[in-house]
Design a protein around this motif. Sequence first.
Motif: not given
Length: 212
Positions: A112-120, A125-133
């Motif tokens: 995520l650009h301005r969201g400062h995150r990386i999602f697995q 399905t597109g479901s978010v499995l984890r989030s890294i700040e």
Amino acid sequence: MKNSRADILREYGPFPGVDSVHGVSFDGRKIWFAAGDRLHALDPDSGSIVDTLDVAADAGTAFDGKHLFQIAGTVIRKIDPLTGQTLGMIPAPGHGDASGLAWAEGALWVGLHRGHRIFQVDPDTGSVLRSIECSRFVTGVTWVDGELWHATWQDGASDIRRIDPATGDVQERIEMPAGIDVSGLESDAGDRFFCGGGNEGTLKAVRRGPRG
């Protein structure tokens, strides 16, 4: 934390009709890069564009060994690289803020650009499995040798950084020269990163550097 200056090995482009480069991926032979309304395939040896797909492509690009995945706005398309046909579609996290895209461990990794995150993200399905700040804007994302790297482009400066996938802590940083921006990011699974040059409409090969 390990810091170094970028060793730029080669520049590709600019290319006719390409105003900007967004996502970047590598299929083992060709560099694929997103250029707004098309995906282009580049031969890294000759520097020539060898294939083009008419696909909406305004952010990250990934390759799972068989298919391309491409962010366009709020969706991620699964694409047949031989025909350009869309085989499936999932929502992209971030409501239009999705930037980088990578494939690893059977999942998509979405910056995520301005969201400062990386999602697995689950690729089916597109479901978010984890989030890294992350501590800065995220542009490109890539995995290599079990390491998670992402590019930044913020306040007129860009770098490539290795982060701890559990905590998001920065472990290594490769600083780009002033005036050189990094949009998409991909590894060749060896010692090179392929970096999108944003509004320059170019790509650069950057040395990953010795490990250990």
